[in-house]
Motif scaffolding. Structure first.
Motif, mmCIF file in Angstrom:
data_model
loop_
_atom_site.group_PDB
_atom_site.id
_atom_site.type_symbol
_atom_site.label_atom_id
_atom_site.label_comp_id
_atom_site.label_asym_id
_atom_site.label_seq_id
_atom_site.Cartn_x
_atom_site.Cartn_y
_atom_site.Cartn_z
ATOM 1 N N ASP A 130 51.842 107.494 -31.823
ATOM 2 C CA ASP A 130 50.906 106.417 -31.485
ATOM 3 C C ASP A 130 49.764 106.333 -32.490
ATOM 4 O O ASP A 130 49.242 105.251 -32.749
ATOM 5 C CB ASP A 130 50.367 106.576 -30.059
ATOM 6 C CG ASP A 130 50.048 105.219 -29.428
ATOM 7 O OD1 ASP A 130 50.830 104.272 -29.667
ATOM 8 O OD2 ASP A 130 49.036 105.106 -28.725
ATOM 9 N N PHE A 133 51.038 104.181 -35.075
ATOM 10 C CA PHE A 133 51.070 102.793 -34.613
ATOM 11 C C PHE A 133 49.668 102.172 -34.665
ATOM 12 O O PHE A 133 49.492 101.051 -35.145
ATOM 13 C CB PHE A 133 51.631 102.708 -33.184
ATOM 14 C CG PHE A 133 51.572 101.315 -32.619
ATOM 15 C CD1 PHE A 133 52.556 100.385 -32.921
ATOM 16 C CD2 PHE A 133 50.505 100.913 -31.817
ATOM 17 C CE1 PHE A 133 52.484 99.081 -32.435
ATOM 18 C CE2 PHE A 133 50.430 99.621 -31.323
ATOM 19 C CZ PHE A 133 51.424 98.708 -31.634
ATOM 20 N N GLU A 171 38.854 104.967 -31.474
ATOM 21 C CA GLU A 171 40.164 105.439 -31.041
ATOM 22 C C GLU A 171 40.821 106.341 -32.088
ATOM 23 O O GLU A 171 41.422 107.365 -31.748
ATOM 24 C CB GLU A 171 41.056 104.227 -30.754
ATOM 25 C CG GLU A 171 42.259 104.558 -29.913
ATOM 26 C CD GLU A 171 42.928 103.293 -29.421
ATOM 27 O OE1 GLU A 171 42.258 102.477 -28.743
ATOM 28 O OE2 GLU A 171 44.115 103.108 -29.715
ATOM 29 N N GLU A 224 47.743 95.179 -25.628
ATOM 30 C CA GLU A 224 46.647 95.893 -24.966
ATOM 31 C C GLU A 224 46.915 96.022 -23.465
ATOM 32 O O GLU A 224 46.675 97.074 -22.861
ATOM 33 C CB GLU A 224 45.312 95.159 -25.182
ATOM 34 C CG GLU A 224 44.885 95.034 -26.641
ATOM 35 C CD GLU A 224 44.373 96.339 -27.246
ATOM 36 O OE1 GLU A 224 45.065 97.366 -27.119
ATOM 37 O OE2 GLU A 224 43.290 96.311 -27.853
ATOM 38 N N TYR A 227 49.271 98.931 -22.207
ATOM 39 C CA TYR A 227 48.622 100.257 -22.131
ATOM 40 C C TYR A 227 47.619 100.301 -20.986
ATOM 41 O O TYR A 227 47.505 101.317 -20.296
ATOM 42 C CB TYR A 227 47.961 100.619 -23.475
ATOM 43 C CG TYR A 227 48.863 101.501 -24.325
ATOM 44 C CD1 TYR A 227 50.220 101.212 -24.451
ATOM 45 C CD2 TYR A 227 48.383 102.625 -24.987
ATOM 46 C CE1 TYR A 227 51.064 102.009 -25.216
ATOM 47 C CE2 TYR A 227 49.222 103.436 -25.749
ATOM 48 C CZ TYR A 227 50.562 103.118 -25.856
ATOM 49 O OH TYR A 227 51.398 103.913 -26.598
ATOM 50 N N TRP A 252 42.623 104.168 -21.908
ATOM 51 C CA TRP A 252 43.118 102.796 -21.746
ATOM 52 C C TRP A 252 43.072 102.319 -20.296
ATOM 53 O O TRP A 252 43.186 101.130 -20.030
ATOM 54 C CB TRP A 252 44.554 102.671 -22.287
ATOM 55 C CG TRP A 252 44.647 102.822 -23.765
ATOM 56 C CD1 TRP A 252 44.394 101.850 -24.695
ATOM 57 C CD2 TRP A 252 45.008 104.000 -24.506
ATOM 58 N NE1 TRP A 252 44.565 102.354 -25.954
ATOM 59 C CE2 TRP A 252 44.950 103.671 -25.877
ATOM 60 C CE3 TRP A 252 45.382 105.298 -24.157
ATOM 61 C CZ2 TRP A 252 45.250 104.578 -26.892
ATOM 62 C CZ3 TRP A 252 45.679 106.213 -25.163
ATOM 63 C CH2 TRP A 252 45.613 105.851 -26.514
ATOM 64 N N GLU A 294 57.487 97.792 -26.568
ATOM 65 C CA GLU A 294 56.748 98.789 -25.777
ATOM 66 C C GLU A 294 57.724 99.695 -25.014
ATOM 67 O O GLU A 294 57.539 100.911 -24.957
ATOM 68 C CB GLU A 294 55.769 98.106 -24.814
ATOM 69 C CG GLU A 294 54.560 97.470 -25.510
ATOM 70 C CD GLU A 294 53.575 98.491 -26.106
ATOM 71 O OE1 GLU A 294 53.617 99.672 -25.722
ATOM 72 O OE2 GLU A 294 52.774 98.096 -26.967
#
Ligand SMILES: Cc1ncc(CNC=O)c(N)n1
Length: 305
Positions: A130, A133, A171, A224, A227, A252, A294
Motif C-alpha cells: 500500500d 500504491f 500518510e 477513498e 478504504y 481511514w 480494490e
C-alpha cells in the motif's frame, strides 16, 4: 462471501470513444428493449396514448395537457416544502452494483481484521504494497487538482482535493513509522505485486489530460470511499480488531475522513448530474474498475492470485 471474490468481478472494457461491457459482465442490468429500442413500458404507453388520442377531441387533449402541467408544478412545490431530494447518481450506482461494492468494502481481508483472525504476514504484505500504491496515488490526486482548476464550476472543489493531498503527506510519514513498528522494509526491497502494478497503471491512465474531471473525481471518491467504509467497519461496535491494528483502522475509518469522503461524493454527484450521457457512462465504468482493482488489491494482500 468467501475468498473467491475475483470470481464475480465484472470485466469492463474502456475505450475512449465508446464505453462497453464485455458480454459476460454480471453487473450491468439492462432494461429489456423492443425492436425500436424502447422498453416494453415505453411501448405500452405509446400504444395507450394513440388509442387515447383517437378517442379524445382536441379540446379534451388541451385540458389534459394543462392539468398535467399543474400537477408537475404541485410536485415541484411539494419537493421544495419537504426538502426531499431525488437520489444522487452515485447512490443509484451503488444500489445497482451492490454486490461488487460489498465485495470491495467487506472483503475477507477486512473481515479478518474485524474478527481478529487476520494472518499478520498478510497485514505486513498489505502495508508494504500500500505504501507503493499511495506513492502512485499522489500524482493521480495532483492530476485531479489540475482538472478541477481547469474544469470545475465551483472553486471550493480545489480546496477539498488539496486537503486530501495534504493528508497524503502525513500518510506517507505514517507508513514509514508503521513499517518500522512491524519490521517491514519499505521501498528498496519491496517488489510491487502484479495487482498493485495493474492498479497503478490504471491510475496513470486516469491522469491522462483527455480524461474528464467528472470521471477523475468519481474515481477519486471511490478509491477513498472503499478504504473509509472498510476500516470504519473494523472500528464499529462489536468488532474484535486486535489493538495493534486499531491505528491503521483509525487512519481511514475516522469520522473526519468520513466527512472528507462525503465532500468528494457531493462534488462527484454535482458533476454527474450535469454530465452528458457519454461522460456519465464513462464515470460508471471507471467506478466499476476502481472497485475491481480494490478487490484484487485485498486478494493480493491475503496472498491470493
Ligand atoms: C489500494 C488503496 N486504495 C485506497 C487507499 C486510500 N487512499 C489513500 O490512502 C489506499 N491507501 N490504498
Amino acid at each position: 462471501m468467501q475468498s473467491s471474490c475475483i470470481a464475480w468481478s465484472p470485466r469492463v472494457v474502456i475505450s475512449r470513444e465508446k464505453v462497453q461491457w464485455a458480454p459476460h459482465s454480471s453487473f450491468l442490468i439492462l432494461e429489456p428493449t423492443t425492436q425500436n429500442g424502447q422498453t416494453p413500458l415505453d411501448e405500452l404507453s405509446l400504444i395507450q396514448n394513440r388509442t387515447e388520442q383517437n378517442r379524445q377531441s382536441a379540446e379534451e387533449e388541451d385540458y389534459e395537457q394543462k392539468s398535467m402541467e399543474k400537477e408537475e408544478e404541485e410536485k415541484e412545490k411539494e419537493k421544495g416544502k419537504t426538502g426531499v431530494e431525488d437520489e444522487g447518481v452515485i447512490d443509484t450506482w451503488l444500489r445497482k452494483h451492490r454486490l461488487l461494492y460489498v465485495g470491495a468494502t467487506r472483503h475477507p481481508f477486512i473481515l479478518g481484521i474485524s474478527d481478529g483472525t487476520i494472518d499478520i504476514f498478510g497485514f505486513k504484505r498489505w502495508l508494504g504494497q500500500d505504501y507503493i500504491f499511495v506513492r502512485a496515488f499522489v500524482p493521480f490526486v495532483a492530476s485531479v487538482i489540475l482538472k478541477a482548476w481547469k474544469e470545475s464550476d465551483d472553486s471550493s472543489d480545489m480546496e477539498v482535493i488539496l486537503g486530501g493531498m495534504a493528508a497524503l503527506n502525513d500518510e506517507l510519514e505514517w507508513f514509514k513509522k508503521e513499517a518500522f513498528k512491524w519490521g517491514v522494509k519499505l521501498s528498496e526491497i519491496i517488489v510491487p505485486q502484479k495487482q498493485n502494478k495493474d492498479y497503478c497503471r490504471f491510475l496513470e491512465s486516469l491522469m491522462n489530460l483527455d480524461v474528464e474531471y467528472t470521471v477523475a473525481i468519481t474515481a477519486f471518491w471511490a478509491i477513498e470511499a472503499v478504504y473509509q467504509e472498510s476500516f470504519a467497519f473494523c472500528l464499529a461496535a462489536g468488532s474484535r480488531t486486535p489493538p495493534e491494528l486499531k491505528d491503521t483502522c483509525q487512519r481511514w475509518g475516522n469520522e473526519e475522513f468520513g466527512k472528507y469522503c462525503s465532500s468528494l461524493k457531493n462534488i462527484a454527484d454535482r458533476r454527474l448530474k450535469k454530465a452528458s450521457d457519454d461522460e456519465r457512462k464513462k464515470a460508471e465504468v471507471t467506478l466499476l474498475s476502481v472497485l475491481e482493482h480494490e478487490v484484487e488489491f485485498w486478494n493480493m494482500s491475503r496472498g491470493g492470485t
